[in-house]
Design a protein around this motif. Sequence first.
Motif, PDB file in Angstrom:
ATOM      1  N   ILE A 286       0.810  -1.214   0.000  1.00  0.00           N
ATOM      2  CA  ILE A 286       0.000   0.000   0.000  1.00  0.00           C
ATOM      3  C   ILE A 286       0.846   1.267   0.000  1.00  0.00           C
ATOM      4  O   ILE A 286       0.296   2.371  -0.091  1.00  0.00           O
ATOM      5  CB  ILE A 286      -0.965   0.027   1.204  1.00  0.00           C
ATOM      6  N   SER A 287       2.168   1.118   0.079  1.00  0.00           N
ATOM      7  CA  SER A 287       3.026   2.308   0.052  1.00  0.00           C
ATOM      8  C   SER A 287       2.821   3.056  -1.259  1.00  0.00           C
ATOM      9  O   SER A 287       2.776   2.458  -2.338  1.00  0.00           O
ATOM     10  CB  SER A 287       4.495   1.915   0.211  1.00  0.00           C
ATOM     11  N   GLY A 288       2.693   4.378  -1.151  1.00  0.00           N
ATOM     12  CA  GLY A 288       2.502   5.201  -2.342  1.00  0.00           C
ATOM     13  C   GLY A 288       1.051   5.370  -2.743  1.00  0.00           C
ATOM     14  O   GLY A 288       0.757   6.154  -3.661  1.00  0.00           O
ATOM     15  N   LEU A 289       0.123   4.641  -2.075  1.00  0.00           N
ATOM     16  CA  LEU A 289      -1.303   4.783  -2.385  1.00  0.00           C
ATOM     17  C   LEU A 289      -1.909   5.915  -1.563  1.00  0.00           C
ATOM     18  O   LEU A 289      -1.416   6.281  -0.497  1.00  0.00           O
ATOM     19  CB  LEU A 289      -2.058   3.495  -2.064  1.00  0.00           C
ATOM     20  N   GLU A 290      -3.030   6.455  -2.059  1.00  0.00           N
ATOM     21  CA  GLU A 290      -3.796   7.386  -1.252  1.00  0.00           C
ATOM     22  C   GLU A 290      -4.445   6.623  -0.099  1.00  0.00           C
ATOM     23  O   GLU A 290      -4.619   5.402  -0.169  1.00  0.00           O
ATOM     24  CB  GLU A 290      -4.876   8.064  -2.098  1.00  0.00           C
ATOM     25  N   GLU A 295      -6.842   1.746   2.313  1.00  0.00           N
ATOM     26  CA  GLU A 295      -7.854   1.104   3.148  1.00  0.00           C
ATOM     27  C   GLU A 295      -8.647   0.080   2.350  1.00  0.00           C
ATOM     28  O   GLU A 295      -8.954  -1.016   2.845  1.00  0.00           O
ATOM     29  CB  GLU A 295      -8.779   2.162   3.754  1.00  0.00           C
ATOM     30  N   ALA A 296      -8.987   0.417   1.092  1.00  0.00           N
ATOM     31  CA  ALA A 296      -9.732  -0.518   0.243  1.00  0.00           C
ATOM     32  C   ALA A 296      -8.908  -1.784  -0.025  1.00  0.00           C
ATOM     33  O   ALA A 296      -9.441  -2.904  -0.023  1.00  0.00           O
ATOM     34  CB  ALA A 296     -10.123   0.156  -1.062  1.00  0.00           C
ATOM     35  N   ALA A 297      -7.606  -1.618  -0.254  1.00  0.00           N
ATOM     36  CA  ALA A 297      -6.738  -2.766  -0.524  1.00  0.00           C
ATOM     37  C   ALA A 297      -6.619  -3.673   0.710  1.00  0.00           C
ATOM     38  O   ALA A 297      -6.611  -4.898   0.600  1.00  0.00           O
ATOM     39  CB  ALA A 297      -5.354  -2.283  -0.951  1.00  0.00           C
ATOM     40  N   LEU A 320      -0.170  10.515   0.520  1.00  0.00           N
ATOM     41  CA  LEU A 320       0.191   9.154   0.124  1.00  0.00           C
ATOM     42  C   LEU A 320       0.811   8.402   1.302  1.00  0.00           C
ATOM     43  O   LEU A 320       1.357   9.006   2.227  1.00  0.00           O
ATOM     44  CB  LEU A 320       1.173   9.180  -1.051  1.00  0.00           C
ATOM     45  N   VAL A 321       0.729   7.080   1.235  1.00  0.00           N
ATOM     46  CA  VAL A 321       1.248   6.247   2.318  1.00  0.00           C
ATOM     47  C   VAL A 321       2.777   6.214   2.269  1.00  0.00           C
ATOM     48  O   VAL A 321       3.376   5.922   1.223  1.00  0.00           O
ATOM     49  CB  VAL A 321       0.687   4.815   2.216  1.00  0.00           C
ATOM     50  N   ILE A 322       3.383   6.498   3.425  1.00  0.00           N
ATOM     51  CA  ILE A 322       4.841   6.469   3.540  1.00  0.00           C
ATOM     52  C   ILE A 322       5.328   5.056   3.844  1.00  0.00           C
ATOM     53  O   ILE A 322       6.259   4.547   3.217  1.00  0.00           O
ATOM     54  CB  ILE A 322       5.313   7.407   4.667  1.00  0.00           C
ATOM     55  N   SER A 323       4.685   4.438   4.825  1.00  0.00           N
ATOM     56  CA  SER A 323       5.138   3.124   5.287  1.00  0.00           C
ATOM     57  C   SER A 323       3.959   2.350   5.853  1.00  0.00           C
ATOM     58  O   SER A 323       2.872   2.903   6.088  1.00  0.00           O
ATOM     59  CB  SER A 323       6.226   3.277   6.350  1.00  0.00           C
ATOM     60  N   GLN A 324       4.166   1.042   6.064  1.00  0.00           N
ATOM     61  CA  GLN A 324       3.108   0.183   6.583  1.00  0.00           C
ATOM     62  C   GLN A 324       3.705  -0.877   7.491  1.00  0.00           C
ATOM     63  O   GLN A 324       4.887  -1.206   7.405  1.00  0.00           O
ATOM     64  CB  GLN A 324       2.369  -0.498   5.435  1.00  0.00           C
ATOM     65  N   SER A 325       2.860  -1.409   8.362  1.00  0.00           N
ATOM     66  CA  SER A 325       3.260  -2.506   9.249  1.00  0.00           C
ATOM     67  C   SER A 325       2.033  -3.381   9.505  1.00  0.00           C
ATOM     68  O   SER A 325       0.994  -2.875   9.942  1.00  0.00           O
ATOM     69  CB  SER A 325       3.776  -1.958  10.575  1.00  0.00           C
ATOM     70  N   VAL A 341       1.295   4.826   7.721  1.00  0.00           N
ATOM     71  CA  VAL A 341       1.595   6.232   7.968  1.00  0.00           C
ATOM     72  C   VAL A 341       1.371   7.008   6.678  1.00  0.00           C
ATOM     73  O   VAL A 341       1.864   6.622   5.613  1.00  0.00           O
ATOM     74  CB  VAL A 341       3.056   6.417   8.436  1.00  0.00           C
ATOM     75  N   VAL A 342       0.585   8.081   6.780  1.00  0.00           N
ATOM     76  CA  VAL A 342       0.269   8.921   5.620  1.00  0.00           C
ATOM     77  C   VAL A 342       1.101  10.197   5.683  1.00  0.00           C
ATOM     78  O   VAL A 342       1.262  10.808   6.743  1.00  0.00           O
ATOM     79  CB  VAL A 342      -1.232   9.263   5.591  1.00  0.00           C
ATOM     80  N   SER A 343       1.617  10.587   4.530  1.00  0.00           N
ATOM     81  CA  SER A 343       2.491  11.772   4.455  1.00  0.00           C
ATOM     82  C   SER A 343       1.704  13.078   4.583  1.00  0.00           C
ATOM     83  O   SER A 343       0.627  13.238   3.994  1.00  0.00           O
ATOM     84  CB  SER A 343       3.247  11.770   3.126  1.00  0.00           C
ATOM     85  N   LEU A 344       2.261  13.977   5.370  1.00  0.00           N
ATOM     86  CA  LEU A 344       1.758  15.353   5.450  1.00  0.00           C
ATOM     87  C   LEU A 344       2.533  16.284   4.519  1.00  0.00           C
ATOM     88  O   LEU A 344       2.349  17.505   4.553  1.00  0.00           O
ATOM     89  CB  LEU A 344       1.885  15.867   6.892  1.00  0.00           C
TER      90      LEU A 344
END
Length: 582
Positions: A286-290, A295-297, A320-325, A341-344
Amino acid sequence: MRFPKVLLSVFLCISIACSSFAGSILDVSPSNAVKGEAAIISLDCDGTSFTADPVQGVWLFKGSQLIKAESYTVLGDKQLEAELDVSGGVSVGLWTVVISSESGVLYLEDSFLVYTPDLSDDGVVDALDFSLFAKHFLEVMPGYTLVPDLENLPLTEAEQQIIDAGLTSSAAAEEYSDTVAEGNVITQNPLAGEVLPEGAVVALTVSKGPELSEVPDLVSLNQTDAENTIAAAGLSVGDVTEDYSDNIAAGLVISQSPLAGESIAVGSAVDFVVSLGVEMVTVPEISGLEQSQAEAAIISAGLTVGSVTEEHSSTVAEGLVISQSPLAGESIAVGSAVDFVVSLGEQPDPTGMTWVYIDDPGVSGHGGFTSYMSKYETTNAQYCQYLNEALASGDVQISGGEVYGASGDYSGEIYYDMDDSDAQISYSDGSFYVETRDGYDMSDHPVGEVSWYGAKAFAAYYGYRLPTEWEWQAAADYDGSYTYGCGTSIDHSKANYDDANPLGLSGRPCITPVGYYPAFGYGLCDMAGNVYEWTNSIYSGSDRVLRGGCWGRSGYVCSVSYRNYYYPYRPISSHGFRVVRP
């Protein structure tokens, strides 16, 4: 009455016709024929003519039994006598007369009952008695009565019918029954329709209902043990299915029906479900997604959206999503949470940040430095701004008078010590603020009381970093000609060092505002004196390198080549920092 198929097949070989005709049994003589004697049956028949349709044979039948008359005599057009051998072939029960003639097979609609009394009352059946059936038998056999049909009747009703028939009942036996309701008669002895002397005993067996068994607890047993446990309880194994389970290991029973402790009929089936273990799915990338796409993925993969946080990023666009866990590609249980984590976007610089671009070949053997470095040491105002922002975002926490990391790599490490008397930042009413000393607003003074962890956290929060000690020296020595960060020489007009205390402060730290002294070399201020500056380099063990000297040390310590060091977890009033960025 209907002619049994087995008997009909016997007589079809004699004639193609088979019918019944009206008539009655006039007499059976003798009525009590001793075994071995002959019995003569006298018939008075209507609906046929024995003279016009000559008789060819006379039989008795009951079920599959067939007895042929030894002889017969036609007494008239509608009367007949037949002599039978009763030497032992006649059994107790209802018998029918069958007559074979030239026109076919005829059987009498009337019947009679054969029973076996004990004439000598010695316990041995020694005669075959013939009695007219139905409306005739009570008249012919006074003192006898028919056994009523008692099966499936409630016990009290059955006992009353026994009394009404002039009979008596014994104490009823009890048995379990899957087909007869509890309290109703299962069997009787003698059977219904038999003739007994009045007062004879009728024995009954009464249903206790289905035999019950308590359903055992199967949950967490393996399939084999579950099946053995069911069998041991007198029950049967029903449907065995499989399903995933988050808390029952693969191969063990998850659930059962009926539930443990219920009482059910012996032999009843018990269904149960065996665990396939935890259902696993692959975490999507999901990195790089809105955020909405991420959330849909996650949901589409059978997972749940976990903690969604925001942070600034200099490399990932806002939204966009920076990272995931957990990371993409990992296998986790269905329904597990995926945090991201979503980028500001880029973190705005703290107020007053000024940058100097430097392109320096570096210290010999340590590489060059080409990047931006902050013109000034980080101020109290800038660090106070960071603390308030980080407190709001949950990245720092306060314990006593100390500020600790609450997230990231340095969670739990001390960042800033407000308890120290030299601290210039305090906390009150939900926010940090910069103190005033001796009439001076300390906002533009360099921050002290910052640990190496606190300096690193500040830099990371805004997308900066600490310079290595060799990058710091490359910037400080300018083109290699500087001995100090303020040129080839040092004095109190160029730098704050050696306890000069130019502002005349009443106590430590004796710092001066950033920019109080001129810029040197590439345009940097306070590269000599004021506060030591943390670098990203390790001195030895966990100790980190500090450069530049400070307000309380001699000029020698302020030289560009002097290396100091300290524990990364201990804040001191003379330790500050400056940052670099791409």
